[in-house]
Design a protein around this motif. Sequence first.
Motif, short mmCIF file in Angstrom:
data_model
loop_
_atom_site.label_atom_id
_atom_site.label_comp_id
_atom_site.label_asym_id
_atom_site.label_seq_id
_atom_site.Cartn_x
_atom_site.Cartn_y
_atom_site.Cartn_z
N VAL A 13 0.84 -1.20 0.00
CA VAL A 13 0.00 0.00 0.00
C VAL A 13 0.87 1.25 0.00
CG1 VAL A 13 -1.72 1.34 1.28
CG2 VAL A 13 -1.98 -1.14 1.07
N LEU A 14 1.90 1.27 0.82
CA LEU A 14 2.80 2.42 0.86
C LEU A 14 3.49 2.62 -0.49
CD1 LEU A 14 4.41 2.05 4.41
CD2 LEU A 14 2.69 3.73 3.67
N GLY A 15 3.89 1.54 -1.11
CA GLY A 15 4.53 1.64 -2.43
C GLY A 15 3.59 2.22 -3.47
N ARG A 16 2.34 1.73 -3.48
CA ARG A 16 1.35 2.26 -4.44
C ARG A 16 1.07 3.74 -4.18
NH1 ARG A 16 -1.86 -2.31 -3.30
NH2 ARG A 16 -3.45 -0.94 -2.44
N LEU A 17 0.89 4.08 -2.92
CA LEU A 17 0.60 5.47 -2.56
C LEU A 17 1.76 6.38 -2.95
CD1 LEU A 17 -1.32 7.51 -1.32
CD2 LEU A 17 -0.44 6.86 0.94
N ASP A 18 2.96 5.94 -2.70
CA ASP A 18 4.15 6.70 -3.06
C ASP A 18 4.20 6.96 -4.57
OD1 ASP A 18 6.75 7.88 -2.30
OD2 ASP A 18 7.59 6.22 -3.47
N ALA A 19 3.93 5.93 -5.36
CA ALA A 19 3.94 6.07 -6.82
C ALA A 19 2.83 7.01 -7.30
CB ALA A 19 3.81 4.70 -7.48
N ASP A 22 3.85 10.59 -6.44
CA ASP A 22 4.90 11.06 -7.35
C ASP A 22 4.31 11.44 -8.70
OD1 ASP A 22 6.94 10.81 -5.51
OD2 ASP A 22 7.66 8.89 -6.29
N ALA A 23 3.45 10.59 -9.24
CA ALA A 23 2.85 10.86 -10.55
C ALA A 23 1.97 12.10 -10.51
CB ALA A 23 2.04 9.64 -11.02
N GLU A 24 1.15 12.21 -9.48
CA GLU A 24 0.24 13.35 -9.39
C GLU A 24 1.01 14.64 -9.15
OE1 GLU A 24 -3.69 12.78 -7.59
OE2 GLU A 24 -3.21 14.50 -6.33
N ASN A 25 1.99 14.60 -8.26
CA ASN A 25 2.75 15.81 -7.97
C ASN A 25 3.53 16.30 -9.19
OD1 ASN A 25 1.83 16.04 -5.35
ND2 ASN A 25 3.59 15.00 -4.46
N SER A 26 4.01 15.40 -10.01
CA SER A 26 4.76 15.84 -11.19
C SER A 26 3.82 16.27 -12.32
CB SER A 26 5.73 14.77 -11.66
OG SER A 26 5.04 13.65 -12.16
N ALA A 27 2.61 15.71 -12.39
CA ALA A 27 1.70 16.02 -13.49
C ALA A 27 0.88 17.29 -13.25
CB ALA A 27 0.77 14.84 -13.75
N LEU A 28 0.53 17.55 -12.00
CA LEU A 28 -0.30 18.73 -11.72
C LEU A 28 0.44 20.00 -12.15
CD1 LEU A 28 -1.93 17.93 -8.28
CD2 LEU A 28 -3.09 18.26 -10.45
N ASP A 33 -3.39 16.78 -19.90
CA ASP A 33 -4.21 15.58 -20.10
C ASP A 33 -4.29 14.69 -18.86
OD1 ASP A 33 -4.71 16.26 -22.78
OD2 ASP A 33 -2.81 15.36 -23.39
N PHE A 34 -3.63 15.11 -17.78
CA PHE A 34 -3.62 14.31 -16.56
C PHE A 34 -5.03 14.22 -15.98
CE2 PHE A 34 -3.03 13.90 -11.91
CZ PHE A 34 -2.40 12.67 -11.91
N ASP A 35 -5.46 13.01 -15.64
CA ASP A 35 -6.79 12.77 -15.09
C ASP A 35 -6.73 12.89 -13.57
OD1 ASP A 35 -9.31 11.90 -14.34
OD2 ASP A 35 -9.35 10.23 -15.78
N VAL A 36 -7.02 14.07 -13.07
CA VAL A 36 -6.96 14.34 -11.64
C VAL A 36 -7.97 13.49 -10.88
CG1 VAL A 36 -7.22 16.14 -9.87
CG2 VAL A 36 -6.17 16.70 -12.05
N ILE A 73 6.01 9.72 2.80
CA ILE A 73 4.67 9.89 2.24
C ILE A 73 3.98 11.09 2.87
CG2 ILE A 73 2.36 8.84 2.23
CD1 ILE A 73 3.75 6.23 1.40
N HIS A 74 4.18 11.29 4.15
CA HIS A 74 3.60 12.47 4.82
C HIS A 74 4.08 13.75 4.13
CE1 HIS A 74 3.43 15.68 7.85
NE2 HIS A 74 2.28 15.11 8.17
N ASP A 75 5.37 13.83 3.86
CA ASP A 75 5.92 15.01 3.17
C ASP A 75 5.34 15.16 1.76
OD1 ASP A 75 7.43 15.48 5.43
OD2 ASP A 75 9.30 14.68 4.58
N LYS A 76 5.22 14.03 1.06
CA LYS A 76 4.65 14.08 -0.29
C LYS A 76 3.18 14.47 -0.26
CE LYS A 76 7.91 10.91 -2.44
NZ LYS A 76 8.10 9.69 -3.24
N LEU A 77 2.45 14.01 0.77
CA LEU A 77 1.04 14.40 0.90
C LEU A 77 0.91 15.90 1.16
CD1 LEU A 77 -0.50 11.43 2.90
CD2 LEU A 77 -1.28 12.27 0.67
#
Length: 122
Positions: A13-19, A22-28, A33-36, A73-77
Amino acid sequence: MGNQNADDRVAKVLGRLDAILDAENSALGTDPDFDVNASNIRKSRCLYELSLLEEAVPPQQLSRSHGQMLRVIHDKLERNTAKVKAHLEAVRRVTDLLRDAVQEAEADGTYTAEQFYLREAG
């Protein structure tokens, strides 16, 4: 739930959340075309799974690496929250601009479809 099984589930779960973060933070803000919405659904699902695991696995049973990953993950959130807020503000501003443009177009002396219909009927 066995300790190893719980450890594996938490790690996945932590691995999926981390990925996802990362994807959302770089795409926003960079990928139009990113699907928010789809990303938000995946992120919410991981956070929900994590909360369920948190109830099932006492924190003292988590491995040290999970604690480190939770801090990352806390920092990324936190970064994600700021980026999502900025994204929503940008969407609001564009919506306001479009609304204002429509109002100006309607007020420029031309008839709206409703006004035209009423004029023709009268």
